[in-house]
Design an enzyme around this catalytic site. Structure first.
Site, PDB file in Angstrom:
ATOM      1  N   CYS A 183      -2.990 -13.981  -3.489  1.00 23.86           N
ATOM      2  CA  CYS A 183      -2.635 -14.519  -2.173  1.00 23.86           C
ATOM      3  C   CYS A 183      -2.907 -16.023  -2.126  1.00 23.86           C
ATOM      4  CB  CYS A 183      -3.388 -13.789  -1.067  1.00 23.86           C
ATOM      5  SG  CYS A 183      -5.166 -13.875  -1.240  1.00 23.86           S
TER       6      CYS A 183
ATOM      7  N   ASP B  14      -6.573  -6.866  -6.063  1.00 26.37           N
ATOM      8  CA  ASP B  14      -6.142  -7.627  -4.878  1.00 26.37           C
ATOM      9  C   ASP B  14      -7.249  -8.583  -4.450  1.00 26.37           C
ATOM     10  OD1 ASP B  14      -4.698  -8.495  -2.697  1.00 26.37           O
ATOM     11  OD2 ASP B  14      -5.249  -6.793  -1.427  1.00 26.37           O
TER      12      ASP B  14
ATOM     13  N   ASP C 171     -15.908  -3.287  -4.050  1.00 24.88           N
ATOM     14  CA  ASP C 171     -15.914  -4.491  -3.217  1.00 24.88           C
ATOM     15  C   ASP C 171     -17.353  -4.991  -3.126  1.00 24.88           C
ATOM     16  OD1 ASP C 171     -13.613  -5.628  -1.089  1.00 24.88           O
ATOM     17  OD2 ASP C 171     -15.659  -6.245  -0.614  1.00 24.88           O
ATOM     18  N   SER C 172     -17.517  -6.280  -2.831  1.00 25.33           N
ATOM     19  CA  SER C 172     -18.863  -6.834  -2.704  1.00 25.33           C
ATOM     20  C   SER C 172     -19.325  -6.837  -1.248  1.00 25.33           C
ATOM     21  CB  SER C 172     -18.904  -8.251  -3.282  1.00 25.33           C
ATOM     22  OG  SER C 172     -17.903  -9.037  -2.677  1.00 25.33           O
TER      23      SER C 172
ATOM     24  N   ARG D  58       0.843  -1.208   0.000  1.00 23.80           N
ATOM     25  CA  ARG D  58       0.000   0.000   0.000  1.00 23.80           C
ATOM     26  C   ARG D  58       0.873   1.250   0.000  1.00 23.80           C
ATOM     27  NH1 ARG D  58      -3.667  -3.460   3.187  1.00 23.80           N
ATOM     28  NH2 ARG D  58      -2.341  -3.138   5.001  1.00 23.80           N
TER      29      ARG D  58
HETATM   30  N1  SAH Z   1      -6.875  -4.854  -0.814  1.00 26.99           N
HETATM   31  C1  SAH Z   1      -7.484  -5.036   0.481  1.00 26.99           C
HETATM   32  C2  SAH Z   1      -7.705  -6.501   0.816  1.00 26.99           C
HETATM   33  C3  SAH Z   1      -8.577  -7.237  -0.181  1.00 26.99           C
HETATM   34  S1  SAH Z   1      -9.251  -8.712   0.441  1.00 26.99           S
HETATM   35  C4  SAH Z   1      -6.629  -4.329   1.535  1.00 26.99           C
HETATM   36  O1  SAH Z   1      -5.556  -3.810   1.212  1.00 26.99           O
HETATM   37  O2  SAH Z   1      -7.057  -4.273   2.694  1.00 26.99           O
HETATM   38  C5  SAH Z   1     -10.340  -9.196  -0.798  1.00 26.99           C
HETATM   39  C6  SAH Z   1     -11.675  -8.443  -0.870  1.00 26.99           C
HETATM   40  O3  SAH Z   1     -12.374  -8.895  -2.012  1.00 26.99           O
HETATM   41  C7  SAH Z   1     -12.624  -8.626   0.289  1.00 26.99           C
HETATM   42  O4  SAH Z   1     -12.904  -7.379   0.873  1.00 26.99           O
HETATM   43  C8  SAH Z   1     -13.921  -9.218  -0.334  1.00 26.99           C
HETATM   44  O5  SAH Z   1     -15.097  -8.661   0.221  1.00 26.99           O
HETATM   45  C9  SAH Z   1     -13.771  -8.793  -1.769  1.00 26.99           C
HETATM   46  N2  SAH Z   1     -14.427  -9.633  -2.788  1.00 26.99           N
HETATM   47  C10 SAH Z   1     -14.426 -10.981  -2.892  1.00 26.99           C
HETATM   48  N3  SAH Z   1     -15.035 -11.372  -4.038  1.00 26.99           N
HETATM   49  C11 SAH Z   1     -15.417 -10.233  -4.685  1.00 26.99           C
HETATM   50  C12 SAH Z   1     -16.076  -9.976  -5.922  1.00 26.99           C
HETATM   51  N4  SAH Z   1     -16.439 -10.969  -6.741  1.00 26.99           N
HETATM   52  N5  SAH Z   1     -16.308  -8.697  -6.267  1.00 26.99           N
HETATM   53  C13 SAH Z   1     -15.928  -7.687  -5.442  1.00 26.99           C
HETATM   54  N6  SAH Z   1     -15.289  -7.876  -4.271  1.00 26.99           N
HETATM   55  C14 SAH Z   1     -15.036  -9.137  -3.888  1.00 26.99           C
END
Ligand code: SAH
Length: 393
Positions: free
Chosen positions: A337, A297, A247-248, A206
């Site tokens: 990840c 991510d 995000d979802s 980040r």
């Molecule tokens: N980049 C973030 C961490 C991401 S974790 C950070 O730095 O803190 C992965 C995220 O993807 C989660 O918040 C989850 O809610 C979201 N997610 C999972 N599947 C998804 C989808 N199909 N569309 C949108 N968001 C999704």
């Protein structure tokens, strides 16, 4: 002390100090849940002291390769002290630090994050579950803190025959914390957030993202899978004026919106989109939108190598769309990840995505998890997070 005897030749990985023994490697021996066992080669040589997991296919997780060592209160105190000493030397610039990272810290099945004055732990294997009370007391003694919250509500506990558990192990009170990371403030709730509450492993990435946004003068930024908006705050800190978090999870996005104000950024510079990333990327492509920088991510698409094929297609798809949505000279920061997708495979996937998108890009950096989520030479499985930063040509 019960003895677990391995089949002929199956001692090799333990001799290399890899801490797992699978069911198929065991010739004879059984023990109770989490019981400490002596593991021996077919020839009867001592290999390690270990915890026994009756339900898991990973039957044995090594505690110690030293025959004179005893697995007792003092053992856990020593392991925790060593892990803390390593973190001290890292001088992590945040009050959110991973203190114990499982196998890499010699404590298989234990994750501990410190969020300011609060410890959050995941007990994920029979051995750590059995020693929970001892580990909890040792953690508080070593850190001088009084509160430990458990987030053992992870699916992997099922493999150990354990049910999900969540709640205070020591102390009680407020589960909300304000983290400071790269001088930004980020809030989280250890009882409600994902995993232990936050994704500390992306801390350095980040920060690096903020630096790239500033360096490139990026204005329009698309942060996909934003969770609570860590990369979005980084983008705003880097000078971006048009940041979209996708995000979802509604609660995660609500927090992302709060983080914009908490850090004194202009709310008009940020938009939170509660939507599926894949559909959003396709929609933007149809609209002809383009961005100066994009973050991808996603959650773990491949929990293990067995899922690598399907995961590869999913990674390729979002990366293809991400590359297409970049302006020339724009930056894509793409991460995975999934332990089941190694860095080489990930590189191949992103390269394939570029081919399909008819986009070439310079690789400006290859990154991993922050050093408080250590990898060790003996345990390559510990490498899970990898990222590629590519600049569209
Ligand atoms: N980049 C973030 C961490 C991401 S974790 C950070 O730095 O803190 C992965 C995220 O993807 C989660 O918040 C989850 O809610 C979201 N997610 C999972 N599947 C998804 C989808 N199909 N569309 C949108 N968001 C999704």
């Amino acid at each position: 002390m019960k003895v677990i005897k391995l089949r002929e030749g199956k001692e090799r990985s333990l001799l290399r100090r890899h801490p797992w023994v699978f069911e198929g490697s065991i010739a004879k021996g059984k023990a109770d849940f989490g019981e400490t066992v002596r593991v021996e080669s077919a020839g009867g040589d001592f290999l390690c002291w270990a915890a026994y997991s009756p339900s898991s296919s990973i039957k044995v997780r090594a505690w110690s390769w030293d025959e004179t060592e005893r697995v007792d209160e003092a053992f856990f105190a020593r392991r925790i002290a060593a892990a803390l000493a390593y973190r001290e030397r890292l001088a992590v610039d945040s009050n959110g630090v991973r203190l114990i990272h499982g196998e890499a810290d010699g404590l298989p099945g234990l994750i501990v994050d410190r969020y300011d004055d609060l410890l959050v732990a995941q007990f994920l294997a029979a051995g750590t579950e059995k020693w929970k009370g001892v580990i909890a007391d040792a953690l508080l003694a070593a850190t001088g803190l009084t509160r430990l919250y458990e987030r053992s509500d992870s699916g992997v506990r099922q493999l150990e025959g354990l049910t999900p558990v969540k709640g205070w192990v020591r102390g009680e009170g407020n589960t909300e914390v304000i983290l400071t990371e790269s001088s930004w403030k980020l809030s989280l709730d250890v009882a409600e957030g994902h995993k232990t509450g936050y994704y500390l492993d992306q801390r350095d990435n980040r920060r690096e993202f903020a630096q790239w946004v500033r360096r490139l003068g990026a204005q329009s930024v698309l942060n996909c899978y934003s969770y609570t908006g860590g990369f979005s705050i980084a983008a705003l800190a880097g000078g971006a004026t048009d940041v979209t978090s996708v995000d979802s999870s509604g609660p995660a996005l609500a927090r992302a919106t709060r983080h914009v104000e908490l850090n004194g950024f202009n709310p008009d510079h940020h938009r939170a989109l509660d939507a599926d990333v894949n559909a959003t990327l396709r929609g933007f492509l149809k609209e002809g939108r383009q961005f100066d920088a994009i973050v991808l991510d996603p959650p773990k698409f491949a929990p293990s190598a067995a899922h690598a094929d399907r995961a590869s297609r999913a990674y390729k798809d979002i990366n293809r769309l991400g590359l297409k949505l970049l302006k020339p000279g724009g930056l894509l920061c793409t991460y995975s990840c999934s332990g089941g997708v190694g860095p080489e495979l990930f590189h191949k996937i992103v390269a394939g995505a570029g081919m399909d998108a008819f986009v070439d890009a310079y690789i400006v950096d290859r990154v991993g998890a922050a050093a408080d989520h250590p990898q060790t030479l003996c345990f390559p499985e510990g490498e899970y997070l990898k990222g590629l930063l590519v600049m569209r040509r």
